[in-house]
Design a protein around this motif. Sequence first.
Motif, PDB file in Angstrom:
ATOM      1  N   LEU A   1       0.825  -1.201   0.000  1.00  0.00           N
ATOM      2  CA  LEU A   1       0.000   0.000   0.000  1.00  0.00           C
ATOM      3  C   LEU A   1       0.860   1.252   0.000  1.00  0.00           C
ATOM      4  O   LEU A   1       1.854   1.334   0.719  1.00  0.00           O
ATOM      5  N   THR A   2       0.454   2.214  -0.817  1.00  0.00           N
ATOM      6  CA  THR A   2       1.009   3.562  -0.742  1.00  0.00           C
ATOM      7  C   THR A   2      -0.135   4.541  -0.944  1.00  0.00           C
ATOM      8  O   THR A   2      -1.245   4.152  -1.324  1.00  0.00           O
ATOM      9  N   THR A   3       0.130   5.807  -0.665  1.00  0.00           N
ATOM     10  CA  THR A   3      -0.847   6.870  -0.895  1.00  0.00           C
ATOM     11  C   THR A   3      -0.151   8.019  -1.610  1.00  0.00           C
ATOM     12  O   THR A   3       1.073   8.173  -1.528  1.00  0.00           O
ATOM     13  N   THR A   4      -0.949   8.815  -2.306  1.00  0.00           N
ATOM     14  CA  THR A   4      -0.427  10.005  -2.962  1.00  0.00           C
ATOM     15  C   THR A   4      -1.535  11.057  -3.008  1.00  0.00           C
ATOM     16  O   THR A   4      -2.685  10.752  -2.699  1.00  0.00           O
ATOM     17  N   ASP A   5      -1.185  12.269  -3.405  1.00  0.00           N
ATOM     18  CA  ASP A   5      -2.133  13.375  -3.265  1.00  0.00           C
ATOM     19  C   ASP A   5      -2.962  13.698  -4.507  1.00  0.00           C
ATOM     20  O   ASP A   5      -3.640  14.716  -4.548  1.00  0.00           O
ATOM     21  N   SER A   6      -2.943  12.831  -5.524  1.00  0.00           N
ATOM     22  CA  SER A   6      -3.819  13.057  -6.677  1.00  0.00           C
ATOM     23  C   SER A   6      -4.089  11.748  -7.403  1.00  0.00           C
ATOM     24  O   SER A   6      -3.286  10.816  -7.354  1.00  0.00           O
ATOM     25  N   ALA A   7      -5.214  11.721  -8.093  1.00  0.00           N
ATOM     26  CA  ALA A   7      -5.575  10.541  -8.880  1.00  0.00           C
ATOM     27  C   ALA A   7      -4.561  10.302  -9.996  1.00  0.00           C
ATOM     28  O   ALA A   7      -4.202   9.159 -10.301  1.00  0.00           O
ATOM     29  N   GLU A   8      -4.068  11.388 -10.602  1.00  0.00           N
ATOM     30  CA  GLU A   8      -3.102  11.260 -11.697  1.00  0.00           C
ATOM     31  C   GLU A   8      -1.800  10.625 -11.213  1.00  0.00           C
ATOM     32  O   GLU A   8      -1.230   9.755 -11.883  1.00  0.00           O
ATOM     33  N   LYS A   9      -1.323  11.057 -10.049  1.00  0.00           N
ATOM     34  CA  LYS A   9      -0.097  10.471  -9.501  1.00  0.00           C
ATOM     35  C   LYS A   9      -0.321   9.009  -9.122  1.00  0.00           C
ATOM     36  O   LYS A   9       0.571   8.179  -9.322  1.00  0.00           O
ATOM     37  N   ALA A  10      -1.486   8.698  -8.604  1.00  0.00           N
ATOM     38  CA  ALA A  10      -1.799   7.308  -8.265  1.00  0.00           C
ATOM     39  C   ALA A  10      -1.771   6.432  -9.512  1.00  0.00           C
ATOM     40  O   ALA A  10      -1.197   5.338  -9.508  1.00  0.00           O
TER      41      ALA A  10
ATOM     42  N   ALA B   1      -7.947   3.648  -4.979  1.00  0.00           N
ATOM     43  CA  ALA B   1      -9.165   4.029  -4.263  1.00  0.00           C
ATOM     44  C   ALA B   1      -8.992   5.443  -3.743  1.00  0.00           C
ATOM     45  O   ALA B   1      -7.911   5.826  -3.294  1.00  0.00           O
ATOM     46  N   GLY B   2     -10.059   6.213  -3.809  1.00  0.00           N
ATOM     47  CA  GLY B   2      -9.958   7.538  -3.239  1.00  0.00           C
ATOM     48  C   GLY B   2     -10.958   8.488  -3.852  1.00  0.00           C
ATOM     49  O   GLY B   2     -11.683   8.124  -4.765  1.00  0.00           O
ATOM     50  N   PRO B   3     -10.990   9.659  -3.355  1.00  0.00           N
ATOM     51  CA  PRO B   3     -10.085  10.111  -2.304  1.00  0.00           C
ATOM     52  C   PRO B   3     -10.495   9.584  -0.931  1.00  0.00           C
ATOM     53  O   PRO B   3     -11.661   9.317  -0.688  1.00  0.00           O
ATOM     54  N   VAL B   4      -9.487   9.414  -0.096  1.00  0.00           N
ATOM     55  CA  VAL B   4      -9.683   9.116   1.316  1.00  0.00           C
ATOM     56  C   VAL B   4      -9.184  10.332   2.083  1.00  0.00           C
ATOM     57  O   VAL B   4      -8.437  11.148   1.552  1.00  0.00           O
ATOM     58  N   SER B   5      -9.590  10.449   3.316  1.00  0.00           N
ATOM     59  CA  SER B   5      -9.166  11.584   4.134  1.00  0.00           C
ATOM     60  C   SER B   5      -8.061  11.114   5.067  1.00  0.00           C
ATOM     61  O   SER B   5      -8.267  10.194   5.855  1.00  0.00           O
ATOM     62  N   SER B   6      -6.883  11.690   4.951  1.00  0.00           N
ATOM     63  CA  SER B   6      -5.748  11.334   5.799  1.00  0.00           C
ATOM     64  C   SER B   6      -5.530  12.422   6.836  1.00  0.00           C
ATOM     65  O   SER B   6      -5.470  13.606   6.499  1.00  0.00           O
ATOM     66  N   VAL B   7      -5.408  12.003   8.078  1.00  0.00           N
ATOM     67  CA  VAL B   7      -5.119  12.909   9.186  1.00  0.00           C
ATOM     68  C   VAL B   7      -3.772  12.478   9.745  1.00  0.00           C
ATOM     69  O   VAL B   7      -3.589  11.311  10.103  1.00  0.00           O
TER      70      VAL B   7
ATOM     71  N   GLY C   1       5.549  18.855  12.880  1.00  0.00           N
ATOM     72  CA  GLY C   1       4.976  19.493  14.056  1.00  0.00           C
ATOM     73  C   GLY C   1       3.569  20.033  13.912  1.00  0.00           C
ATOM     74  O   GLY C   1       3.010  20.551  14.877  1.00  0.00           O
ATOM     75  N   ALA C   2       2.974  19.922  12.735  1.00  0.00           N
ATOM     76  CA  ALA C   2       1.630  20.452  12.518  1.00  0.00           C
ATOM     77  C   ALA C   2       0.666  19.325  12.143  1.00  0.00           C
ATOM     78  O   ALA C   2       1.048  18.361  11.482  1.00  0.00           O
ATOM     79  N   LEU C   3      -0.577  19.465  12.565  1.00  0.00           N
ATOM     80  CA  LEU C   3      -1.625  18.506  12.233  1.00  0.00           C
ATOM     81  C   LEU C   3      -2.202  18.850  10.863  1.00  0.00           C
ATOM     82  O   LEU C   3      -2.504  20.016  10.576  1.00  0.00           O
ATOM     83  N   HIS C   4      -2.325  17.851  10.008  1.00  0.00           N
ATOM     84  CA  HIS C   4      -2.841  18.031   8.652  1.00  0.00           C
ATOM     85  C   HIS C   4      -4.018  17.101   8.408  1.00  0.00           C
ATOM     86  O   HIS C   4      -4.041  15.988   8.926  1.00  0.00           O
ATOM     87  N   THR C   5      -4.941  17.527   7.585  1.00  0.00           N
ATOM     88  CA  THR C   5      -6.014  16.680   7.063  1.00  0.00           C
ATOM     89  C   THR C   5      -6.070  16.952   5.570  1.00  0.00           C
ATOM     90  O   THR C   5      -6.329  18.080   5.142  1.00  0.00           O
ATOM     91  N   ASP C   6      -5.777  15.910   4.781  1.00  0.00           N
ATOM     92  CA  ASP C   6      -5.684  16.093   3.332  1.00  0.00           C
ATOM     93  C   ASP C   6      -6.329  14.930   2.594  1.00  0.00           C
ATOM     94  O   ASP C   6      -6.326  13.796   3.083  1.00  0.00           O
ATOM     95  N   PRO C   7      -6.831  15.176   1.374  1.00  0.00           N
ATOM     96  CA  PRO C   7      -7.307  14.071   0.541  1.00  0.00           C
ATOM     97  C   PRO C   7      -6.108  13.325  -0.049  1.00  0.00           C
ATOM     98  O   PRO C   7      -5.103  13.944  -0.426  1.00  0.00           O
TER      99      PRO C   7
END
Length: 106
Positions: free
Chosen positions: A8-17, A36-42, A47-53
């Motif tokens: 398993l890996t993840t990436t930030d766009s359908a095109e990159k996937a 599969a996606g988008p999923v929500s990653s937290v 040092g900062a909290l992120h929530t991204d597709p």
Amino acid sequence: MAELLTVLTTTDSAEKARALAAGAVDRRLAACAQIAGPVSSVYRWEGALHTDPEWQVLFKSTAARYAALEAFLREAHDYDVPEIIATPVARASEAYARWVAEETTP
């Protein structure tokens, strides 16, 4: 029978996937890849909290091809620390396992 893995890996766009999936299958590092996606990653990063597709890519491969698949993902991925998690397949049909082994034989 070859030892099968899902990777398993993840990436930030359908095109990159799609590019990661196609690159691994084209190089015979995986027999197939599902996106599969988008999923929500937290997550916490620098040092900062992120929530991204993100888009998940699940590769079907063998233990024998894992090192090469990991090397490809590290090279092709644009994340500083990409998620690369391999999980052994406990059971698979003989025909499917044979197909995965055949498709990942260089």
